[in-house]
Scaffold this motif. Structure first.
Motif, PDB file in Angstrom:
ATOM      1  N   MET A 160     -62.404  15.139  10.850  1.00 30.84           N
ATOM      2  CA  MET A 160     -61.511  15.719  11.862  1.00 30.84           C
ATOM      3  C   MET A 160     -61.475  17.294  11.432  1.00 30.84           C
ATOM      4  SD  MET A 160     -57.931  14.552  12.803  1.00 30.84           S
ATOM      5  CE  MET A 160     -58.136  13.004  13.482  1.00 30.84           C
ATOM      6  N   THR A 161     -61.436  18.007  12.592  1.00 35.45           N
ATOM      7  CA  THR A 161     -61.574  19.312  12.461  1.00 35.45           C
ATOM      8  C   THR A 161     -59.962  19.736  12.103  1.00 35.45           C
ATOM      9  OG1 THR A 161     -61.553  21.550  13.552  1.00 35.45           O
ATOM     10  CG2 THR A 161     -60.799  19.625  15.024  1.00 35.45           C
ATOM     11  N   GLU A 162     -59.896  20.996  11.218  1.00 38.34           N
ATOM     12  CA  GLU A 162     -58.477  21.301  10.569  1.00 38.34           C
ATOM     13  C   GLU A 162     -57.648  21.879  11.736  1.00 38.34           C
ATOM     14  OE1 GLU A 162     -59.117  23.981   7.638  1.00 38.34           O
ATOM     15  OE2 GLU A 162     -59.985  22.574   6.178  1.00 38.34           O
ATOM     16  N   LYS A 163     -58.296  22.350  12.942  1.00 41.00           N
ATOM     17  CA  LYS A 163     -57.689  23.145  13.919  1.00 41.00           C
ATOM     18  C   LYS A 163     -57.351  21.968  15.098  1.00 41.00           C
ATOM     19  CE  LYS A 163     -59.501  27.823  13.500  1.00 41.00           C
ATOM     20  NZ  LYS A 163     -60.344  28.826  13.880  1.00 41.00           N
ATOM     21  N   ARG A 164     -56.087  21.587  15.225  1.00 36.07           N
ATOM     22  CA  ARG A 164     -55.700  20.735  16.184  1.00 36.07           C
ATOM     23  C   ARG A 164     -54.709  21.364  16.955  1.00 36.07           C
ATOM     24  NH1 ARG A 164     -57.121  15.450  14.921  1.00 36.07           N
ATOM     25  NH2 ARG A 164     -56.357  15.129  17.229  1.00 36.07           N
ATOM     26  N   THR A 165     -54.534  20.837  18.023  1.00 35.21           N
ATOM     27  CA  THR A 165     -53.582  21.521  19.157  1.00 35.21           C
ATOM     28  C   THR A 165     -52.154  21.235  18.818  1.00 35.21           C
ATOM     29  OG1 THR A 165     -53.439  19.440  20.405  1.00 35.21           O
ATOM     30  CG2 THR A 165     -55.433  20.722  20.996  1.00 35.21           C
ATOM     31  N   PRO A 166     -51.204  21.893  19.382  1.00 33.80           N
ATOM     32  CA  PRO A 166     -49.794  21.798  18.919  1.00 33.80           C
ATOM     33  C   PRO A 166     -49.250  20.308  19.222  1.00 33.80           C
ATOM     34  CG  PRO A 166     -50.185  23.894  20.110  1.00 33.80           C
ATOM     35  CD  PRO A 166     -51.431  23.220  20.172  1.00 33.80           C
ATOM     36  N   TRP A 167     -50.034  19.654  20.068  1.00 34.50           N
ATOM     37  CA  TRP A 167     -49.507  18.267  20.466  1.00 34.50           C
ATOM     38  C   TRP A 167     -49.425  17.413  18.789  1.00 34.50           C
ATOM     39  CZ3 TRP A 167     -51.370  13.145  20.617  1.00 34.50           C
ATOM     40  CH2 TRP A 167     -50.142  12.224  21.265  1.00 34.50           C
ATOM     41  N   ILE A 168     -50.462  17.556  18.139  1.00 36.84           N
ATOM     42  CA  ILE A 168     -50.786  16.641  17.054  1.00 36.84           C
ATOM     43  C   ILE A 168     -49.726  17.008  16.293  1.00 36.84           C
ATOM     44  CG2 ILE A 168     -52.151  18.298  15.733  1.00 36.84           C
ATOM     45  CD1 ILE A 168     -52.720  14.623  16.282  1.00 36.84           C
ATOM     46  N   PHE A 169     -49.059  18.194  16.176  1.00 33.30           N
ATOM     47  CA  PHE A 169     -47.980  18.300  15.114  1.00 33.30           C
ATOM     48  C   PHE A 169     -46.867  17.956  15.745  1.00 33.30           C
ATOM     49  CE2 PHE A 169     -50.910  21.934  14.370  1.00 33.30           C
ATOM     50  CZ  PHE A 169     -51.210  21.566  13.044  1.00 33.30           C
ATOM     51  N   ARG A 170     -46.629  17.703  17.178  1.00 33.62           N
ATOM     52  CA  ARG A 170     -45.658  16.748  17.558  1.00 33.62           C
ATOM     53  C   ARG A 170     -45.570  15.407  17.284  1.00 33.62           C
ATOM     54  NH1 ARG A 170     -45.136  17.870  23.866  1.00 33.62           N
ATOM     55  NH2 ARG A 170     -43.399  16.241  23.522  1.00 33.62           N
ATOM     56  N   LEU A 171     -46.877  15.076  17.188  1.00 31.68           N
ATOM     57  CA  LEU A 171     -47.017  13.539  16.714  1.00 31.68           C
ATOM     58  C   LEU A 171     -46.599  13.331  15.372  1.00 31.68           C
ATOM     59  CD1 LEU A 171     -50.785  12.481  17.582  1.00 31.68           C
ATOM     60  CD2 LEU A 171     -48.603  11.583  18.562  1.00 31.68           C
ATOM     61  N   LYS A 219     -47.540   7.157  26.501  1.00 31.21           N
ATOM     62  CA  LYS A 219     -46.575   7.826  25.705  1.00 31.21           C
ATOM     63  C   LYS A 219     -46.681   7.352  24.325  1.00 31.21           C
ATOM     64  CE  LYS A 219     -42.692   7.962  29.498  1.00 31.21           C
ATOM     65  NZ  LYS A 219     -41.126   7.514  29.614  1.00 31.21           N
ATOM     66  N   PHE A 220     -46.204   8.103  23.212  1.00 28.07           N
ATOM     67  CA  PHE A 220     -46.432   7.794  21.889  1.00 28.07           C
ATOM     68  C   PHE A 220     -44.737   7.979  21.370  1.00 28.07           C
ATOM     69  CE2 PHE A 220     -46.647   9.306  17.572  1.00 28.07           C
ATOM     70  CZ  PHE A 220     -47.138   7.891  16.811  1.00 28.07           C
ATOM     71  N   GLY A 221     -44.397   6.743  20.731  1.00 24.47           N
ATOM     72  CA  GLY A 221     -42.955   7.022  20.521  1.00 24.47           C
ATOM     73  C   GLY A 221     -41.979   7.570  21.451  1.00 24.47           C
ATOM     74  N   GLY A 222     -42.167   7.113  22.471  1.00 27.51           N
ATOM     75  CA  GLY A 222     -41.279   7.606  23.562  1.00 27.51           C
ATOM     76  C   GLY A 222     -41.537   8.967  24.320  1.00 27.51           C
ATOM     77  N   GLU A 223     -42.395   9.610  23.726  1.00 29.31           N
ATOM     78  CA  GLU A 223     -42.955  11.083  24.233  1.00 29.31           C
ATOM     79  C   GLU A 223     -44.345  11.033  25.119  1.00 29.31           C
ATOM     80  OE1 GLU A 223     -41.132  14.050  23.926  1.00 29.31           O
ATOM     81  OE2 GLU A 223     -39.648  12.988  22.766  1.00 29.31           O
ATOM     82  N   VAL A 224     -44.310  11.623  26.100  1.00 28.34           N
ATOM     83  CA  VAL A 224     -45.255  11.819  26.955  1.00 28.34           C
ATOM     84  C   VAL A 224     -46.668  12.405  26.346  1.00 28.34           C
ATOM     85  CG1 VAL A 224     -46.553  12.446  29.132  1.00 28.34           C
ATOM     86  CG2 VAL A 224     -44.156  11.663  29.207  1.00 28.34           C
ATOM     87  N   MET A 225     -47.545  11.864  26.181  1.00 25.78           N
ATOM     88  CA  MET A 225     -48.827  12.452  25.602  1.00 25.78           C
ATOM     89  C   MET A 225     -49.371  13.235  26.465  1.00 25.78           C
ATOM     90  SD  MET A 225     -50.223   8.761  23.661  1.00 25.78           S
ATOM     91  CE  MET A 225     -51.592   9.700  22.742  1.00 25.78           C
ATOM     92  N   GLU A 226     -49.897  14.515  25.993  1.00 25.63           N
ATOM     93  CA  GLU A 226     -50.852  15.538  26.618  1.00 25.63           C
ATOM     94  C   GLU A 226     -52.033  15.380  26.614  1.00 25.63           C
ATOM     95  OE1 GLU A 226     -49.233  19.174  24.990  1.00 25.63           O
ATOM     96  OE2 GLU A 226     -47.161  18.884  25.372  1.00 25.63           O
ATOM     97  N   ASP A 227     -52.833  16.116  27.636  1.00 26.65           N
ATOM     98  CA  ASP A 227     -54.192  15.956  27.567  1.00 26.65           C
ATOM     99  C   ASP A 227     -54.996  17.035  26.808  1.00 26.65           C
ATOM    100  OD1 ASP A 227     -54.284  13.592  29.129  1.00 26.65           O
ATOM    101  OD2 ASP A 227     -53.951  14.935  31.008  1.00 26.65           O
ATOM    102  N   SER A 228     -54.210  17.968  26.112  1.00 26.14           N
ATOM    103  CA  SER A 228     -54.815  18.976  25.579  1.00 26.14           C
ATOM    104  C   SER A 228     -55.768  18.822  24.291  1.00 26.14           C
ATOM    105  CB  SER A 228     -53.720  20.063  25.266  1.00 26.14           C
ATOM    106  OG  SER A 228     -52.695  19.608  24.476  1.00 26.14           O
TER     107      SER A 228
END
Length: 345
Positions: free
Chosen positions: A1-12, A60-69
């Motif tokens: 897995m690449t080290e550069k992930r979108t901000p959404w993965i940090f929300r995860l 949704k993951f954990g009640g949060e809408v998942m993004e497509d980014s």
């Protein structure tokens, strides 16, 4: 897995740590993410919205809408594909149609089998009847279930999982499993007990195989009477109520341990005969036909000649060990019977 992930993965990551990490029971729907050999990330996982009907859904993951980014997460209408799964991505994924949840699925991560896993699951049969007990000894796992048979060991959907039936004094989980083996013929196949255990959204799965005869351990037997035979006492021992019947077919062998009155030495007898000059005795039992485990020892029973017994019942009959005080006996008698007694003639 690449080290550069979108901000959404940090929300995860934030959602993952903020949510409850321990499941107290197995979720109704879950999939297991399996790691690649030598890798920290798993193979791809595909989730499908379980409801009826067509049309787009929101995931949704954990009640949060998942993004497509995130390029590693693909939403295709009623299907969600996660190319790689690591720890922050474990948990509950749900699909929604408007404000209504259609279905939800947990992603759990398969952990490698621990070397001590076998020691966590202990099974025992009190007899050759249709049930046996297993105990799970670790408190680190928040949800545990057991299954019996090939359907469970192979991960089949028809497996009938058994939840805990209670908790033992040491905090271990108790399970009661039923089998269909006939007790009147020699076993030709082993029992297969599969355990699944969850800890921090990771799951461990292990199957143990054994013959029923390997886990048979009778309950403690009962000392019935002591009868004088020459220079010895003949000790009669009765099987425990839980032992298989008829007793003529399901026999038990007994070992009697006793303490000599003169010098206090402790000795054992594999027969029913023990010396008269003993102060106390106890007994344990096992199946003599297979290498089964011994039962626990009975409590020590004090041995006294009957004519010295001030609480001897007036009613005639065989002198039984560990008799209960008869109605109307004196307080002195009750006090003496705090210790187990075996009166003999």
């Amino acid at each position: 897995m690449t080290e550069k992930r979108t901000p959404w993965i940090f929300r995860l990551l934030l959602i993952s740590f903020a949510g409850a990490r321990g499941l107290s029971d197995f979720p109704e729907n879950f999939v297991i993410a399996r790691r690649n050999d030598g890798e920290s990330y798993s193979n791809p996982v595909t989730l499908t919205c379980g409801g009826r009907g067509d049309g787009a859904v929101t995931w949704k993951f954990g009640g949060e809408v998942m993004e497509d980014s995130d390029p590693f997460i693909q939403q295709q209408n009623q299907t969600l594909v996660l190319d790689e799964v690591d720890t922050p991505m474990l948990g509950e994924y749900s699909c929604w149609r408007g404000n209504q949840m259609v279905s939800s699925t947990y992603i759990l991560l398969q952990e490698k089998e621990e070397e001590e896993f076998d020691s966590l699951l202990k099974c025992r049969a009190r007899s050759y009847d249709c049930e046996f007990n297993c105990s799970w000894t670790s408190s680190e796992y928040t949800a545990v279930r057991l299954g019996l048979g090939p359907d469970c060991s192979e991960g089949g959907e028809s497996c009938h999982w058994i939840r805990k039936s209670g908790v033992d004094p040491d905090g271990g989980l108790q399970f009661v499993l039923s089998h269909s083996l006939t007790p009147y013929s020699e076993e030709s196949s082993k029992l297969e007990v599969t355990a699944e255990a969850i800890k921090d959204l990771s799951i461990v799965r292990k199957t143990r195989r054994f013959y029923l005869r390997d886990i048979v351990q009778p309950d403690s037997s009962h000392i019935v009477r002591c009868k004088e035979v020459g220079e010895n006492l003949n000790v009669t021992v009765a099987p425990p109520p839980s032992w298989s019947i008829p007793h003529s077919f399901f026999s038990l062998e007994h070992e009697i341990q006793y303490v000599l009155r003169d010098d206090g030495r402790t000795e054992c007898s594999s027969t029913s005969l023990v010396p008269k000059g003993i102060s106390r005795l106890r007994v344990r039992s096992r199946d003599p036909l297979v290498p089964s485990a011994w039962s626990l020892w009975t409590p020590w029973t004090n041995v006294t000649k009957s004519k010295k017994n001030p609480c001897k019942p007036k009613k005639r009959g065989p002198k039984k060990c560990c008799q209960q005080s008869p109605p109307g006996s004196s307080d002195h008698c009750k006090k003496r019977r705090k210790n187990e007694q075996c009166w003999w003639e």
